[in-house]
Design a protein around this motif. Structure first.
Motif, PDB file in Angstrom:
ATOM      1  N   ALA A  89       0.833  -1.205   0.000  1.00 25.24           N
ATOM      2  CA  ALA A  89       0.000   0.000   0.000  1.00 25.24           C
ATOM      3  C   ALA A  89       0.868   1.256   0.000  1.00 25.24           C
ATOM      4  O   ALA A  89       0.522   2.266  -0.616  1.00 25.24           O
ATOM      5  N   ALA A  90       2.030   1.170   0.669  1.00 27.07           N
ATOM      6  CA  ALA A  90       2.944   2.317   0.733  1.00 27.07           C
ATOM      7  C   ALA A  90       3.594   2.605  -0.620  1.00 27.07           C
ATOM      8  O   ALA A  90       4.223   3.648  -0.797  1.00 27.07           O
ATOM      9  N   GLY A  91       3.464   1.665  -1.545  1.00 27.86           N
ATOM     10  CA  GLY A  91       4.003   1.889  -2.890  1.00 27.86           C
ATOM     11  C   GLY A  91       5.474   1.536  -3.042  1.00 27.86           C
ATOM     12  O   GLY A  91       6.124   1.951  -4.003  1.00 27.86           O
ATOM     13  N   VAL A  92       6.002   0.746  -2.133  1.00 20.14           N
ATOM     14  CA  VAL A  92       7.411   0.332  -2.229  1.00 20.14           C
ATOM     15  C   VAL A  92       7.612  -0.505  -3.494  1.00 20.14           C
ATOM     16  O   VAL A  92       6.790  -1.373  -3.807  1.00 20.14           O
ATOM     17  N   GLY A  93       8.686  -0.241  -4.213  1.00 21.63           N
ATOM     18  CA  GLY A  93       8.949  -0.983  -5.442  1.00 21.63           C
ATOM     19  C   GLY A  93      10.432  -1.135  -5.703  1.00 21.63           C
ATOM     20  O   GLY A  93      11.264  -0.764  -4.863  1.00 21.63           O
ATOM     21  N   PRO A  94      10.806  -1.678  -6.872  1.00 17.70           N
ATOM     22  CA  PRO A  94      12.214  -1.888  -7.212  1.00 17.70           C
ATOM     23  C   PRO A  94      13.005  -0.586  -7.087  1.00 17.70           C
ATOM     24  O   PRO A  94      12.548   0.462  -7.536  1.00 17.70           O
ATOM     25  N   GLY A  95      14.162  -0.681  -6.452  1.00 19.31           N
ATOM     26  CA  GLY A  95      15.007   0.498  -6.268  1.00 19.31           C
ATOM     27  C   GLY A  95      14.788   1.185  -4.939  1.00 19.31           C
ATOM     28  O   GLY A  95      15.599   2.012  -4.525  1.00 19.31           O
ATOM     29  N   ASP A  96      13.701   0.857  -4.267  1.00 14.73           N
ATOM     30  CA  ASP A  96      13.408   1.512  -2.982  1.00 14.73           C
ATOM     31  C   ASP A  96      14.075   0.777  -1.823  1.00 14.73           C
ATOM     32  O   ASP A  96      14.240  -0.443  -1.857  1.00 14.73           O
ATOM     33  N   GLU A  97      14.373   1.552  -0.790  1.00 10.58           N
ATOM     34  CA  GLU A  97      14.865   0.971   0.455  1.00 10.58           C
ATOM     35  C   GLU A  97      13.819   1.151   1.541  1.00 10.58           C
ATOM     36  O   GLU A  97      13.093   2.143   1.558  1.00 10.58           O
ATOM     37  N   VAL A  98      13.758   0.174   2.444  1.00 13.29           N
ATOM     38  CA  VAL A  98      12.878   0.274   3.607  1.00 13.29           C
ATOM     39  C   VAL A  98      13.734   0.022   4.844  1.00 13.29           C
ATOM     40  O   VAL A  98      14.399  -1.014   4.939  1.00 13.29           O
ATOM     41  N   ILE A  99      13.752   0.979   5.758  1.00 15.62           N
ATOM     42  CA  ILE A  99      14.540   0.819   6.986  1.00 15.62           C
ATOM     43  C   ILE A  99      13.761  -0.076   7.951  1.00 15.62           C
ATOM     44  O   ILE A  99      12.567   0.142   8.193  1.00 15.62           O
ATOM     45  N   VAL A 100      14.431  -1.112   8.445  1.00 22.30           N
ATOM     46  CA  VAL A 100      13.773  -2.108   9.292  1.00 22.30           C
ATOM     47  C   VAL A 100      14.632  -2.404  10.518  1.00 22.30           C
ATOM     48  O   VAL A 100      15.821  -2.079  10.549  1.00 22.30           O
ATOM     49  N   SER A 101      14.027  -3.041  11.498  1.00 23.06           N
ATOM     50  CA  SER A 101      14.772  -3.438  12.695  1.00 23.06           C
ATOM     51  C   SER A 101      15.330  -4.840  12.514  1.00 23.06           C
ATOM     52  O   SER A 101      14.629  -5.741  12.072  1.00 23.06           O
ATOM     53  N   THR A 144      15.132   5.887   0.337  1.00 17.75           N
ATOM     54  CA  THR A 144      14.300   5.421   1.452  1.00 17.75           C
ATOM     55  C   THR A 144      12.837   5.768   1.224  1.00 17.75           C
ATOM     56  O   THR A 144      12.478   6.934   1.104  1.00 17.75           O
ATOM     57  N   LYS A 145      12.008   4.742   1.160  1.00 22.58           N
ATOM     58  CA  LYS A 145      10.578   4.954   0.903  1.00 22.58           C
ATOM     59  C   LYS A 145       9.753   4.798   2.178  1.00 22.58           C
ATOM     60  O   LYS A 145       8.723   5.434   2.349  1.00 22.58           O
ATOM     61  N   ALA A 146      10.176   3.909   3.047  1.00 21.36           N
ATOM     62  CA  ALA A 146       9.376   3.612   4.245  1.00 21.36           C
ATOM     63  C   ALA A 146      10.275   3.145   5.383  1.00 21.36           C
ATOM     64  O   ALA A 146      11.439   2.792   5.163  1.00 21.36           O
ATOM     65  N   ILE A 147       9.707   3.171   6.585  1.00 22.15           N
ATOM     66  CA  ILE A 147      10.374   2.629   7.771  1.00 22.15           C
ATOM     67  C   ILE A 147       9.379   1.665   8.415  1.00 22.15           C
ATOM     68  O   ILE A 147       8.199   2.001   8.566  1.00 22.15           O
ATOM     69  N   ILE A 148       9.839   0.469   8.763  1.00 21.37           N
ATOM     70  CA  ILE A 148       8.993  -0.442   9.555  1.00 21.37           C
ATOM     71  C   ILE A 148       9.530  -0.428  10.980  1.00 21.37           C
ATOM     72  O   ILE A 148      10.630  -0.921  11.242  1.00 21.37           O
ATOM     73  N   VAL A 149       8.771   0.200  11.873  1.00 20.79           N
ATOM     74  CA  VAL A 149       9.171   0.314  13.280  1.00 20.79           C
ATOM     75  C   VAL A 149       8.517  -0.832  14.046  1.00 20.79           C
ATOM     76  O   VAL A 149       7.310  -1.010  13.958  1.00 20.79           O
ATOM     77  N   VAL A 150       9.296  -1.587  14.791  1.00 22.79           N
ATOM     78  CA  VAL A 150       8.735  -2.692  15.581  1.00 22.79           C
ATOM     79  C   VAL A 150       8.690  -2.283  17.051  1.00 22.79           C
ATOM     80  O   VAL A 150       9.697  -1.841  17.601  1.00 22.79           O
TER      81      VAL A 150
END
Ligand SMILES: *Cc1c(COP(=O)(O)O)cnc(C)c1O
Length: 434
Positions: A89-101, A144-150
């Motif tokens: 839904a956030a629109g993450v796609g090829p080339g994007d980074e998502v910061i995760v824990s 960076t497109k998104a961050i997944i915070v846990v």
């Protein structure tokens, strides 16, 4: 002969601890009435009123949304599905980074890969074990497109700082609240602080429906995209008149009517079940005060904790006994928990291995055998999957003790046995010194 059970003595207790069962008469009745209706799921993968699911699914979603003061709660068949839907839904796609824990259950870090996004780990805060705002800032790039915070172990991350950083850069924040339902940050419930929040209803969580999950959001646009990804988007978009087709190759992430009916009962029980966990830990921590080498972590005064597990920190320097040997000695003193006998005593040294150590990241093997998405021509970054780059994760993994001997219906007498084991092992520490 030593009195320590590990060295041949009698244990503090051998009668198993009581099982954690949250399912009762209310759930049985609710399931029965769904069975009587004959409709166990009412979804249609087409643009039709049943695109949104049946009556129990919609009732459960409305109740969850109300309990969280969220505009929408979208039910799914697991938190893993919820994380995937949220990243889509956030629109993450090829080339994007998502910061995760890196200090979480694996799905928190693998969800971006489904859309060919590259997970970028940041280090954790040494006090909360959640993503460190400072480390997030250092990891932000133009990709960076998104961050997944846990909200790990039941405690909220520092969402005030994280949202400030994300908003500065126009980055979408997805909260993985699987371990922290009803936890708050500055009085607001986790899962409603970022753009989307994901909850789990699997058997191990505070409340459960067997398998299940939810995604909360206040955004009309994200809600629609989550609903589409949940239920065969590609077959629906044309009739629904949806123009933004990015990531709308749908899945079947639908929750059934039976699970939703159980979820309604469980949601009602959640506040009491969580309060009992908190009270048990408060009681236990009183008993553990003053034991050399056992440090009770402090909770940020901005946050309430929903106590998925109980975390303690162990200081080898203070005891001259390794954490592994100390935990082995505790395990020998205490029994298993009914219904989870196969896992041994529910106490252990460290959490699951940091996620950058997974073969997937170490070999950078995702889709096919050409290195996608890590070496995909659309992606020019170089993710860092080396342990040395995450000192706070490594420190936490070397020092924490995790146990589950605080879940309802543990009584004061049960908790006293747990505390007695800590005291006994501590009193005989010299016998464990090698
Ligand atoms: C349990 C858990 C998940 C996955 O939940 P499922 O419903 O089993 O898919 C995701 N993230 C965290 C932090 C979890 O603890």
């Amino acid at each position: 002969m030593s009195s320590l059970a590990l060295l041949g003595g009698a244990p503090v207790r051998s009668k198993p601890f009581p099982p954690y069962i949250t399912i009762g008469e209310a759930e049985k009745k609710a399931v029965s009435s769904v069975m009587d209706s004959g409709i166990l799921s009412r979804y249609l993968g087409a643009w039709h009123p049943d695109f949104y699911g049946g009556p129990k699914v919609q009732e459960f979603e409305a109740a969850w949304a109300t309990s969280h003061k969220a505009k929408y709660a979208i039910s799914v068949n697991s938190a893993t599905s919820g994380l995937i839907a949220a990243v889509g839904a956030a629109g993450v796609g090829p080339g994007d980074e998502v910061i995760v824990s890196p200090y979480s259950m694996c799905a928190s870090a693998t969800a971006p890969l489904i859309f060919n996004g590259v997970p970028i780990f940041a280090d954790i805060d040494p006090d909360t074990y959640c993503l460190s705002p400072k480390s997030i800032r250092q990891k932000i790039t133009s990709r960076t497109k998104a961050i997944i915070v846990v909200h790990i172990f039941g405690q909220a991350a520092n969402m005030t700082e994280i949202m400030k950083i994300a908003d500065e850069h126009g980055i979408i924040v997805i909260e993985d609240a699987a371990q922290a339902p009803f936890a708050t940050h500055n009085g607001r419930m986790v899962g409603t602080l970022g753009q989307m929040g994901v909850f789990s209803l699997n058997y191990h969580k505070h409340i459960h429906t067997g398998e299940g999950g939810l995604v909360t959001t206040n955004s009309d646009e994200f809600a629609e995209r989550l609903q589409l990804i949940r239920n065969h988007a590609e077959a629906v978009v044309s009739a629904k008149g949806v123009d933004n087709l990015i990531n709308l190759i749908g899945f079947n992430f639908r929750l059934g009517e039976i699970e939703a009916a159980i979820g309604l009962c469980q949601l009602e029980k959640a506040p009491d079940l969580i309060r009992e966990r908190c009270n048990n830990i408060q009681y236990l921590e009183e008993q553990l005060k003053g034991i050399p080498g056992i440090i009770v972590p402090t909770i940020s005064d901005q946050s309430s904790h929903s106590r998925y597990v109980h975390i303690l920190r162990y200081d080898e320097m203070a005891t001259n006994v390794s954490r592994g040997r100390f935990v082995d000695a505790l395990k020998a003193e205490l029994p298993v928990t009914t219904l989870r006998e196969g896992e041994g005593t529910l106490i252990r040294a460290g959490y699951t291995k940091p996620l950058y150590t997974l073969p997937l990241f170490q070999t950078q093997t995702g889709y096919g055998d050409v290195g996608c998405p890590f070496k995909c021509p659309h992606y020019g970054g170089s993710p860092d999957y080396q342990s040395a780059s995450y000192p706070n994760v490594e420190l936490a993994q070397r020092t924490i003790i995790i146990h589950e001997l605080m879940r309802p219906p543990m009584t004061k007498a049960d908790l006293d046995d747990v505390a007695a084991a800590f005291h006994k092992v501590s009193d005989h520490m010299h016998e464990l010194q090698e």
